[in-house]
Design a protein around this motif. Structure first.
Motif, short mmCIF file in Angstrom:
data_model
loop_
_atom_site.label_atom_id
_atom_site.label_comp_id
_atom_site.label_asym_id
_atom_site.label_seq_id
_atom_site.Cartn_x
_atom_site.Cartn_y
_atom_site.Cartn_z
N UNK A 55 0.84 -1.19 0.00
CA UNK A 55 0.00 0.00 0.00
C UNK A 55 0.88 1.24 0.00
N UNK A 56 0.28 2.36 -0.33
CA UNK A 56 0.94 3.65 -0.11
C UNK A 56 -0.12 4.71 0.13
N UNK A 57 0.31 5.84 0.70
CA UNK A 57 -0.61 6.96 0.90
C UNK A 57 -0.08 8.19 0.19
N UNK A 58 -1.00 9.06 -0.19
CA UNK A 58 -0.67 10.34 -0.82
C UNK A 58 -1.40 11.46 -0.10
N UNK A 59 -0.76 12.62 -0.02
CA UNK A 59 -1.43 13.80 0.53
C UNK A 59 -0.73 15.05 0.00
N UNK A 60 -1.45 16.17 0.06
CA UNK A 60 -0.85 17.44 -0.35
C UNK A 60 0.22 17.84 0.66
N UNK A 61 1.23 18.54 0.16
CA UNK A 61 2.33 18.96 1.04
C UNK A 61 2.94 20.23 0.47
N UNK A 62 3.88 20.80 1.21
CA UNK A 62 4.60 21.97 0.71
C UNK A 62 6.08 21.81 0.97
N UNK A 63 6.91 22.32 0.06
CA UNK A 63 8.37 22.30 0.27
C UNK A 63 8.86 23.74 0.31
N UNK A 64 9.55 24.13 1.39
CA UNK A 64 10.13 25.47 1.42
C UNK A 64 11.10 25.63 0.25
N UNK A 76 11.61 27.98 -10.75
CA UNK A 76 10.29 27.98 -10.13
C UNK A 76 10.00 29.36 -9.55
N UNK A 77 8.72 29.69 -9.33
CA UNK A 77 8.43 30.99 -8.73
C UNK A 77 8.99 31.06 -7.31
N UNK A 78 9.32 32.27 -6.88
CA UNK A 78 9.94 32.42 -5.55
C UNK A 78 8.88 32.47 -4.45
N UNK A 80 7.43 31.30 -0.94
CA UNK A 80 8.17 30.71 0.19
C UNK A 80 8.04 29.18 0.22
N UNK A 81 6.83 28.68 -0.13
CA UNK A 81 6.59 27.24 -0.10
C UNK A 81 5.98 26.83 -1.44
N UNK A 82 6.49 25.75 -1.99
CA UNK A 82 5.97 25.29 -3.29
C UNK A 82 5.16 24.01 -3.11
N UNK A 83 4.12 23.84 -3.93
CA UNK A 83 3.22 22.70 -3.73
C UNK A 83 3.85 21.37 -4.14
N UNK A 84 3.61 20.37 -3.32
CA UNK A 84 4.16 19.03 -3.57
C UNK A 84 3.10 18.00 -3.21
N UNK A 85 3.36 16.75 -3.58
CA UNK A 85 2.47 15.65 -3.21
C UNK A 85 3.31 14.64 -2.43
N UNK A 86 2.90 14.39 -1.20
CA UNK A 86 3.71 13.53 -0.32
C UNK A 86 3.27 12.07 -0.36
N UNK A 87 4.26 11.19 -0.55
CA UNK A 87 4.03 9.77 -0.29
C UNK A 87 4.27 9.62 1.21
N UNK A 88 3.18 9.46 1.94
CA UNK A 88 3.29 9.45 3.40
C UNK A 88 3.89 8.16 3.90
N UNK A 89 3.36 7.07 3.41
CA UNK A 89 3.86 5.74 3.78
C UNK A 89 3.77 4.84 2.58
N UNK A 90 4.69 3.90 2.51
CA UNK A 90 4.67 2.94 1.39
C UNK A 90 5.29 1.66 1.93
N UNK A 91 4.64 0.55 1.71
CA UNK A 91 5.20 -0.71 2.20
C UNK A 91 4.69 -1.88 1.36
N UNK A 92 5.53 -2.90 1.31
CA UNK A 92 5.19 -4.14 0.60
C UNK A 92 5.21 -5.27 1.64
#
Ligand SMILES: CC(C)(COP(=O)(O)OP(=O)(O)OC[C@H]1O[C@@H](n2cnc3c(N)ncnc32)[C@H](O)[C@@H]1OP(=O)(O)O)[C@@H](O)C(=O)NCCC(=O)NCCS
Length: 164
Positions: A55-64, A76-78, A80-92
């Motif tokens: 399984x894995x999870x996804x969620x919205x995130x930000x990277x400074x 990229x535009x300056x 302060x925080x740019x939008x990202x998509x986080x893989x929160x957990x992933x396991x087999x």
């Protein structure tokens, strides 16, 4: 192997899932459907014939922006925080490890992140161990210089890799 990757259905029996990392097992068995209900994560599950393979999870995130390599930040535009998509957990699951399923889950995460209508310029993941970090590096993720446990893979790079 015949695998289907689908959004988590909370009726799925997750009680036997074991990947070798107790914290991840507990999360998947006991907490993930709450997170999905509260909209703090989406969860996708690889189903084998009779069991959950991973399984894995996804969620919205930000990277400074200051955490990104200068060469990338320059394009990229300056903000302060740019939008990202986080893989929160992933396991087999242990019985399925070493058969390429971790890689299949990552590709599925890339495809879903590329398909979503909500913008994010990169995937990002907080690796829980050095072993996990090297798994992501093997698949093209790069470490943030300021936080080496956090790795990212720009979705433009993923798109190129996935385009025939
Ligand atoms: C890490 C994990 C997800 C890998 O899944 P997997 O299905 O066993 O891995 P795969 O079979 O898909 O491996 C794919 C590729 O990654 C490589 N790889 C796997 N683990 C690796 C590691 N720790 N370091 C470097 N490369 C690794 C494999 O050699 C393989 O290479 P190839 O495609 O060139 O043959 C799995 O072992 C797992 O769930 N571990 C416990 C939980 C965990 O640590 N999760 C990490 C995210 S928090």
């Amino acid at each position: 192997m015949n695998l289907r990757i689908v959004a988590l259905d909370e009726r799925l029996d997750r009680s036997g899932f074991a990947c070798g990392e107790e914290a991840l097992d507990r999360y998947f068995r006991e907490r993930v459907s709450q997170d999905v209900k509260r909209r703090v994560a989406s969860c996708f599950v690889a189903l084998g014939k009779t069991a959950v393979a991973g399984f894995y999870t996804l969620a919205c995130a930000g990277i400074p922006v200051v955490d990104l390599p200068e060469a990338l930040a320059r394009r990229l535009p300056r903000y302060p925080t740019l939008p990202a998509i986080r893989i929160g957990r992933l396991a087999v699951a242990l019985a399925f490890q070493g058969q390429g399923i971790g890689g299949v889950l990552l590709v599925d995460a890339m495809r879903r992140a590329l398909r979503t209508e909500v913008a994010g310029f990169t995937l990002v993941v907080d690796a829980k161990s050095e072993r996990a970090a090297s798994f992501y590096e093997h698949h093209g993720f790069m470490r943030l210089a300021s936080r080496p446990g956090t790795l990212f893979l720009p979705l433009a790079t993923a798109q190129k890799a996935l385009t025939p």
